[in-house]
Design a protein around this motif. Structure first.
Motif, PDB file in Angstrom:
ATOM      1  N   UNK A 259       0.829  -1.203   0.000  1.00  0.00           N
ATOM      2  CA  UNK A 259       0.000   0.000   0.000  1.00  0.00           C
ATOM      3  C   UNK A 259       0.863   1.252   0.000  1.00  0.00           C
ATOM      4  N   UNK A 260       0.432   2.256  -0.763  1.00  0.00           N
ATOM      5  CA  UNK A 260       1.245   3.436  -0.956  1.00  0.00           C
ATOM      6  C   UNK A 260       1.199   4.437   0.183  1.00  0.00           C
ATOM      7  N   UNK A 261       0.011   4.757   0.684  1.00  0.00           N
ATOM      8  CA  UNK A 261      -0.145   5.814   1.690  1.00  0.00           C
ATOM      9  C   UNK A 261      -1.083   5.293   2.778  1.00  0.00           C
ATOM     10  N   UNK A 262      -0.513   4.798   3.872  1.00  0.00           N
ATOM     11  CA  UNK A 262      -1.315   4.135   4.898  1.00  0.00           C
ATOM     12  C   UNK A 262      -2.297   5.066   5.604  1.00  0.00           C
ATOM     13  N   UNK A 263      -1.919   6.306   5.981  1.00  0.00           N
ATOM     14  CA  UNK A 263      -2.911   7.182   6.609  1.00  0.00           C
ATOM     15  C   UNK A 263      -4.105   7.474   5.695  1.00  0.00           C
ATOM     16  N   UNK A 264      -3.836   7.724   4.420  1.00  0.00           N
ATOM     17  CA  UNK A 264      -4.932   7.961   3.482  1.00  0.00           C
ATOM     18  C   UNK A 264      -5.760   6.698   3.311  1.00  0.00           C
ATOM     19  N   UNK A 265      -5.091   5.554   3.238  1.00  0.00           N
ATOM     20  CA  UNK A 265      -5.801   4.287   3.115  1.00  0.00           C
ATOM     21  C   UNK A 265      -6.691   4.036   4.323  1.00  0.00           C
ATOM     22  N   UNK A 266      -6.223   4.417   5.510  1.00  0.00           N
ATOM     23  CA  UNK A 266      -7.038   4.259   6.717  1.00  0.00           C
ATOM     24  C   UNK A 266      -8.387   4.964   6.565  1.00  0.00           C
ATOM     25  N   UNK A 267      -8.358   6.155   5.995  1.00  0.00           N
ATOM     26  CA  UNK A 267      -9.611   6.896   5.782  1.00  0.00           C
ATOM     27  C   UNK A 267     -10.527   6.166   4.810  1.00  0.00           C
ATOM     28  N   UNK A 268      -9.946   5.607   3.763  1.00  0.00           N
ATOM     29  CA  UNK A 268     -10.758   4.882   2.784  1.00  0.00           C
ATOM     30  C   UNK A 268     -11.371   3.621   3.399  1.00  0.00           C
ATOM     31  N   UNK A 269     -10.580   2.890   4.198  1.00  0.00           N
ATOM     32  CA  UNK A 269     -11.112   1.694   4.856  1.00  0.00           C
ATOM     33  C   UNK A 269     -12.226   2.074   5.832  1.00  0.00           C
ATOM     34  N   UNK A 270     -12.023   3.153   6.583  1.00  0.00           N
ATOM     35  CA  UNK A 270     -13.058   3.611   7.509  1.00  0.00           C
ATOM     36  C   UNK A 270     -14.353   3.956   6.802  1.00  0.00           C
ATOM     37  N   UNK A 271     -14.254   4.549   5.622  1.00  0.00           N
ATOM     38  CA  UNK A 271     -15.454   4.889   4.848  1.00  0.00           C
ATOM     39  C   UNK A 271     -16.201   3.625   4.411  1.00  0.00           C
ATOM     40  N   UNK A 272     -15.445   2.619   3.985  1.00  0.00           N
ATOM     41  CA  UNK A 272     -16.083   1.360   3.596  1.00  0.00           C
ATOM     42  C   UNK A 272     -16.807   0.724   4.773  1.00  0.00           C
ATOM     43  N   UNK A 273     -16.187   0.754   5.953  1.00  0.00           N
ATOM     44  CA  UNK A 273     -16.821   0.184   7.134  1.00  0.00           C
ATOM     45  C   UNK A 273     -18.110   0.926   7.476  1.00  0.00           C
ATOM     46  N   UNK A 274     -18.079   2.259   7.348  1.00  0.00           N
ATOM     47  CA  UNK A 274     -19.284   3.044   7.636  1.00  0.00           C
ATOM     48  C   UNK A 274     -20.405   2.701   6.658  1.00  0.00           C
ATOM     49  N   UNK A 275     -20.055   2.517   5.392  1.00  0.00           N
ATOM     50  CA  UNK A 275     -21.072   2.129   4.411  1.00  0.00           C
ATOM     51  C   UNK A 275     -21.647   0.757   4.741  1.00  0.00           C
ATOM     52  N   UNK A 276     -20.779  -0.155   5.169  1.00  0.00           N
ATOM     53  CA  UNK A 276     -21.239  -1.492   5.550  1.00  0.00           C
ATOM     54  C   UNK A 276     -22.188  -1.421   6.741  1.00  0.00           C
ATOM     55  N   UNK A 277     -21.877  -0.582   7.714  1.00  0.00           N
ATOM     56  CA  UNK A 277     -22.684  -0.480   8.935  1.00  0.00           C
ATOM     57  C   UNK A 277     -24.025   0.210   8.700  1.00  0.00           C
ATOM     58  N   UNK A 278     -24.003   1.265   7.894  1.00  0.00           N
ATOM     59  CA  UNK A 278     -25.138   2.188   7.858  1.00  0.00           C
ATOM     60  C   UNK A 278     -25.930   2.169   6.556  1.00  0.00           C
ATOM     61  N   UNK A 279     -25.456   1.428   5.546  1.00  0.00           N
ATOM     62  CA  UNK A 279     -26.116   1.473   4.248  1.00  0.00           C
ATOM     63  C   UNK A 279     -26.448   0.060   3.769  1.00  0.00           C
ATOM     64  N   UNK A 280     -27.626  -0.406   4.124  1.00  0.00           N
ATOM     65  CA  UNK A 280     -28.017  -1.763   3.732  1.00  0.00           C
ATOM     66  C   UNK A 280     -28.223  -1.886   2.227  1.00  0.00           C
TER      67      UNK A 280
END
Length: 302
Positions: A259-280
């Motif tokens: 992975x190229x940029x871990x802090x930026x990637x962290x934000x992207x992973x967090x967004x995916x988790x939020x979509x999984x939690x809140x968007x059926x």
């Protein structure tokens, strides 16, 4: 192999950046008109691997590692997301070198995209569009085989990959892009914010396939929101995580050196988790998770 394992352990020893998950309002559904389309998966490789290889979690579980493309059947023409293996796969692996082959294996377990298309009774000549989540070799290897396809790539990704000159450079095999150079179209995310993403690019202009930024794995990594039947939105997230477990926890990969940029990637992973939690209504599909891909029909199946 012992030396390879030592390299893997060394590159993965440091703790990854923390992942912050956005609150529900930040990934709220953007009400919009969108054409519903049919889509299916074109699997080119799949086999079981230990799950710890795909996510930073101590576990004895396994995961079905897959490399696949997704076919979207749109009135404007057939579109392929991540055209993976080309006819040149044997030569690609051989020229990438022994270290690469020790990780990726040989061509014997891999089927070129054009062959899988033909097995699904789809003509490669009918593919009019090809898009990629990022420019790594296993996501664009068939570009040269799709001679009639207009190739769409995020401008930031193209600018990142263009300077590479070695045969296997930062996970990119530059000749794959060169084979499609006269058909390349670079896009920017200048469209409106959608579903919590700050910008977008509507591929057909009708909401059926919308590209959104998903940086971190590579600078211009892109996710695609595809509106399927019944109002379901499929989110093809590329290599942001390799596994659905990485989205669920959420967690980085075990091998973070890819992975190229871990802090930026962290934000992207967090967004995916939020979509999984809140968007059926949203189904997140990591590029290399066979179980997630199997939620789509196999192209050519009855």
């Amino acid at each position: 192999m012992r030396s390879l394992f030592a390299v893997v352990v060394m590159l993965s020893a440091c703790a990854p950046p923390a992942i912050t998950v956005p609150d529900a309002p930040l990934v709220a559904r953007t009400e919009r008109a969108a054409r519903e389309v049919d889509l299916c998966v074109l699997t080119q490789e799949a086999y079981a691997r230990p799950l710890w290889q795909g996510v930073a979690q101590a576990t004895s579980d396994t995961w079905t590692y897959a490399i696949a493309s997704v076919a979207v059947k749109h009135p404007a023409g057939l579109l392929i997301i991540d055209p993976a293996f080309g006819r040149s796969i044997k030569d690609d692996l051989y020229r990438a070198g022994p270290f690469a082959m020790s990780i990726f294996g040989t061509e014997q377990t891999k089927t070129p995209l054009v062959k899988v298309l033909e097995q699904a009774r789809l003509d490669p000549a009918d593919v009019r569009y090809a898009v990629m989540t990022h420019a790594h070799w296993d996501h664009i290897g068939a570009l040269g085989d799709l001679q009639n396809a207009r190739v769409l790539i995020a401008r930031a990704e193209l600018e990142w990959a263009t300077p590479f000159t070695r045969y296997f450079d930062h996970g990119v095999m530059p000749h794959h892009l060169k084979r499609a150079k006269d058909r390349l179209f670079a896009f920017d995310f200048k469209g409106p914010a959608i579903d919590g993403f700050e910008g977008s690019f509507d591929v057909f202009g009708d909401g059926a396939v919308v590209a959104v930024p998903m940086p971190g794995h590579t600078p211009g990594s892109t996710a695609f929101l595809v509106r399927g039947r019944g109002g379901v939105t499929w989110l093809f997230s590329g290599d942001t995580t390799w596994t659905s477990r990485g989205v669920e926890l959420p967690a980085h990969k075990f091998l973070r050196a890819v992975d190229g940029d871990l802090p930026v990637l962290s934000s992207s992973i967090g967004r995916l988790n939020a979509l999984l939690r809140h968007r059926s209504d949203v189904k997140v599909v990591p590029a290399h998770d066979g179980a997630a891909l199997s939620a789509l029909p196999q192209c050519g199946s009855p």
